[in-house]
Design an enzyme around this catalytic site. Structure first.
Site, PDB file in Angstrom:
ATOM      1  N   SER A 240       0.918  -1.329  -0.039  1.00  0.00           N
ATOM      2  CA  SER A 240       0.293   0.166  -0.200  1.00  0.00           C
ATOM      3  C   SER A 240       0.859   1.405   0.191  1.00  0.00           C
ATOM      4  O   SER A 240       1.537   1.134   0.040  1.00  0.00           O
ATOM      5  CB  SER A 240      -1.488   0.389   0.982  1.00  0.00           C
ATOM      6  OG  SER A 240      -1.566   0.633   1.575  1.00  0.00           O
ATOM      7  N   CYS A 241       0.342   2.260  -0.337  1.00  0.00           N
ATOM      8  CA  CYS A 241       1.052   3.476  -0.388  1.00  0.00           C
ATOM      9  C   CYS A 241       0.038   4.532   0.258  1.00  0.00           C
ATOM     10  O   CYS A 241      -1.084   4.579   0.156  1.00  0.00           O
ATOM     11  CB  CYS A 241       1.890   3.892  -1.934  1.00  0.00           C
ATOM     12  SG  CYS A 241       1.220   3.440  -3.582  1.00  0.00           S
ATOM     13  N   GLY A 242       0.376   5.717  -0.747  1.00  0.00           N
ATOM     14  CA  GLY A 242      -1.019   6.734  -0.870  1.00  0.00           C
ATOM     15  C   GLY A 242      -1.997   6.509  -2.266  1.00  0.00           C
ATOM     16  O   GLY A 242      -2.869   6.698  -1.468  1.00  0.00           O
TER      17      GLY A 242
END
Length: 285
Positions: A240-242
């Site tokens: 996951s990230c932004g």
């Protein structure tokens, strides 16, 4: 220097040696953050690796979603790539203008669509140009090529699946954002999002997977990064990230160390941070 692998990562030297191969296709997958005030398409038009096509991550996405650059419908992916002259039997190399940033997202998207003859250019356009290699500003000559897509549904997760994984602890959830954003100490670049991380997630900042020149670290050094983050490599991984771009750098790094049971949370923090019914953790835990 990259250990050249046409399914994950190749060096600038490898690309230079193969640039005139008839079945090689080069893609510029540059995508900048909204805060960077740079235009990937305009920079491509000004200078790109000879023969490269521009892969527009924001265009080749699901415009039915309110979230940025979500996975496109299969038919849209196929038609866009066909129009770019990229299809079955091609070896694809994708790069970006930041070294190794958004190119990994394009690599992951091809893998999701069942196309595994794709590699990221290690160090990207900056390394290519620093070595004095050629660039051009001419559009490529494109000939249609059919692409067969077999979507690998296990490679992408939605908010419901990630919520279940967070509760059950049966996956390692790895967050590629900066430590400050992960802990909830820095504001999110997109307005209206809560600060913090998915409960149970571990922070593997994407920059920690890269060398100073934005090439990817060696497999041994990558393993050390995962070990320091406390990652249980026996579990499958969700990244996951932004907004689902730098998360793919973790997926690429996992593939480089021989771990293949990994997926990407496409909505990432842009979705989770705005979703009122899912919990948010702060600090290190």
């Amino acid at each position: 220097m990259a250990h050249d692998d046409p399914k994950t990562l190749v060096s600038t030297g490898w690309l230079a040696d193969h640039l005139k191969d008839p079945d090689l296709r080069v893609l510029d997958g540059t995508c900048f953050l909204p805060t960077e005030d740079r235009d990937g398409r305009a920079e491509y038009d000004a200078a790109h690796i000879p023969g490269a096509r521009f892969f527009d991550i924001d265009d080749i996405s699901d415009h039915r979603s309110d979230l940025p650059h979500m996975v496109p419908p299969v038919e849209k992916f196929m038609s866009r790539l066909r129009a770019m002259g990229v299809g079955d039997g091609h070896q694809v190399v994708v790069y970006d203008a930041q070294g190794l940033f958004s190119a990994a997202r394009v690599w992951w998207l091809f893998r999701l669509m069942g196309q595994d003859n794709i590699a990221v250019l290690d160090g990207g356009l900056p390394k290519w140009q620093a070595e004095g290699r050629p660039v051009e500003d001419m559009p490529p000559i494109v000939r249609d090529r059919h692409m067969t897509v077999r979507r690998q549904n296990q490679m992408v997760k939605d908010v419901t699946q990630v919520s279940a994984a967070s509760k059950l602890g049966d996956y390692e959830i790895l967050d590629a954002r900066s430590p400050g954003r992960f802990r909830g100490e820095e504001p999110e670049p997109r307005e209206g999002l809560r600060s913090g991380h998915i409960p149970g997630a571990k922070n593997v900042y994407y920059r920690d997977l890269l060398n100073q020149d934005s090439t990817m670290k060696s497999p041994d050094d990558l393993r050390a990064v995962f070990e320091r983050a406390g990652v249980d490599m026996g579990k499958p991984v969700i990244t996951s990230c932004g907004s689902g771009v730098t998360a793919a750098i973790i997926n690429l790094a996992l593939e480089r160390v021989g771990k293949t049971d990994h997926a990407l949370y496409d909505g990432s923090w842009t979705e989770w941070g705005a979703f009122p019914t899912v919990p948010v953790a702060t600090g290190e835990d």
